[in-house]
Write a protein that holds these residues in place. Structure first.
Motif, PDB file in Angstrom:
ATOM      1  N   GLY A 146       0.830  -1.203   0.000  1.00 44.05           N
ATOM      2  CA  GLY A 146       0.000   0.000   0.000  1.00 44.05           C
ATOM      3  C   GLY A 146       0.862   1.249   0.000  1.00 44.05           C
ATOM      4  N   ALA A 168      -9.929   1.327   5.077  1.00 40.63           N
ATOM      5  CA  ALA A 168      -9.376   0.721   3.857  1.00 40.63           C
ATOM      6  C   ALA A 168      -8.954  -0.725   4.134  1.00 40.63           C
ATOM      7  N   GLY A 205      -2.309   5.142   8.007  1.00 43.46           N
ATOM      8  CA  GLY A 205      -3.240   6.205   8.368  1.00 43.46           C
ATOM      9  C   GLY A 205      -3.273   6.316   9.888  1.00 43.46           C
ATOM     10  N   PRO A 224      -0.416  -2.498   9.614  1.00 36.80           N
ATOM     11  CA  PRO A 224      -0.969  -1.936   8.380  1.00 36.80           C
ATOM     12  C   PRO A 224      -2.405  -2.379   8.097  1.00 36.80           C
ATOM     13  N   PHE A 225      -3.127  -1.518   7.425  1.00 36.73           N
ATOM     14  CA  PHE A 225      -4.475  -1.828   6.927  1.00 36.73           C
ATOM     15  C   PHE A 225      -5.412  -2.366   8.012  1.00 36.73           C
ATOM     16  N   HIS A 281      -6.031   1.367  -5.074  1.00 38.97           N
ATOM     17  CA  HIS A 281      -5.903   1.308  -3.619  1.00 38.97           C
ATOM     18  C   HIS A 281      -7.320   1.195  -3.036  1.00 38.97           C
ATOM     19  N   GLY A 340       0.894   4.104   2.781  1.00 40.55           N
ATOM     20  CA  GLY A 340       1.481   4.453   4.077  1.00 40.55           C
ATOM     21  C   GLY A 340       0.419   4.376   5.148  1.00 40.55           C
TER      22      GLY A 340
HETATM   23  N1  URA Z   1      -3.603   2.834   3.509  1.00 45.57           N
HETATM   24  C1  URA Z   1      -2.388   2.342   3.197  1.00 45.57           C
HETATM   25  O1  URA Z   1      -1.867   2.558   2.120  1.00 45.57           O
HETATM   26  N2  URA Z   1      -1.786   1.608   4.094  1.00 45.57           N
HETATM   27  C2  URA Z   1      -2.291   1.319   5.284  1.00 45.57           C
HETATM   28  O2  URA Z   1      -1.635   0.607   6.053  1.00 45.57           O
HETATM   29  C3  URA Z   1      -3.560   1.825   5.593  1.00 45.57           C
HETATM   30  C4  URA Z   1      -4.204   2.581   4.688  1.00 45.57           C
END
Ligand code: URA
Length: 185
Positions: free
Chosen positions: A42, A60, A46, A55-56, A156, A44
Motif C-alpha cells: 500500500g 481501507a 493512516g 498496516p491496513f 488502492h 502508508g
Molecule cells: N492505507 C495504506 O496505504 N496503508 C495502510 O496501512 C492503511 C491505509
C-alpha cells in the motif's frame, strides 16, 4: 541486504531517515505471513495504523480484508506492507524523498519474503516499486513481470471508498490474481 525481517523491523522502529518519524506514534512495518507467496503493498499508515502499529486496520483495511475473503484468502496467508512505514500528516501522499528514504526497507522485505506475486495498491506503490512512468489507470489489471516476480497493479482500497465505480475493476484484477495464485504450487 539484511538477513532477517526482524532485523529490518528493528531498524525501522529506530528510523529517523525522514521527517515522518517526528510525528509517529508507532512505525508500521508489516502484517501477515513472512513466507507468503503473495505480498500486497500500500501507500502508508493512516491514523488507525499509526495508533496500532499494524498496516491496513482502518476503513481501507476492512475493505482489503473483504477483498481478500472474496478471493479465498485470509490475512494469515498474505504479507502486507506499505511504501512508507510512518504516517504522513493528514494522510497526504508521501513525498518522493520520504518514499525514497524508506524504499530500502521494502526492497529487503520483498527479497526476504520472496513472494511470487506482488499486488501494488495505488499509484504510490506502483510508481515507487516499478517506476514513475507507470500509472494505475493505464497499467491496472495486467501483469508486469520483473526479476521473477509478477506484479499486479490495481486501485488502492481507499480509492474505492471514494469512488464506488472502481470496485468492479478492482474485483476483476483480484480475480486475475486468484487464478494465478491457484497455478502456483
Ligand atoms: N492505507 C495504506 O496505504 N496503508 C495502510 O496501512 C492503511 C491505509
Amino acid at each position: 541486504m539484511y538477513n532477517s525481517l526482524e532485523e529490518v523491523e528493528n531498524l525501522v522502529k529506530r528510523c529517523t531517515k525522514c521527517a515522518l518519524c517526528k510525528n509517529r506514534t508507532n512505525t508500521v512495518f508489516a502484517d501477515g505471513n513472512e513466507s507468503a507467496k503473495i505480498m500486497f503493498i500500500g501507500e502508508g499508515p493512516g491514523a488507525d495504523e499509526d495508533r496500532e502499529g499494524v498496516p491496513f486496520v482502518g476503513k481501507a483495511g476492512k475493505l482489503m480484508n473483504e477483498a481478500l475473503k472474496g478471493i479465498g484468502l485470509k490475512r494469515e496467508e498474505i504479507y502486507i506492507s506499505n511504501i512508507v512505514k510512518c504516517r504522513p500528516p493528514g494522510n497526504r501522499t508521501p513525498f518522493k524523498e520520504e518514499a525514497m528514504a524508506c524504499l530500502d526497507y521494502l526492497r529487503n522485505q520483498v527479497v526476504l519474503v520472496n513472494p511470487k506475486i506482488v499486488v501494488l495498491l495505488g499509484n504510490t506503490a506502483l510508481k515507487n516499486v516499478l517506476g514513475e512512468e507507470y500509472s494505475i489507470t493505464a497499467s491496472r489489471g495486467r501483469w508486469i513481470e520483473k526479476k521473477g516476480i509478477k506484479y499486479m497493479p490495481t486501485f488502492h482500497p481507499a480509492a474505492l471508498l471514494r469512488d464506488e465505480t472502481k470496485k468492479i475493476d478492482f474485483w476483476q484484477d483480484l480475480e486475475i490474481v486468484k487464478e494465478e495464485l491457484e497455478n502456483i504450487d
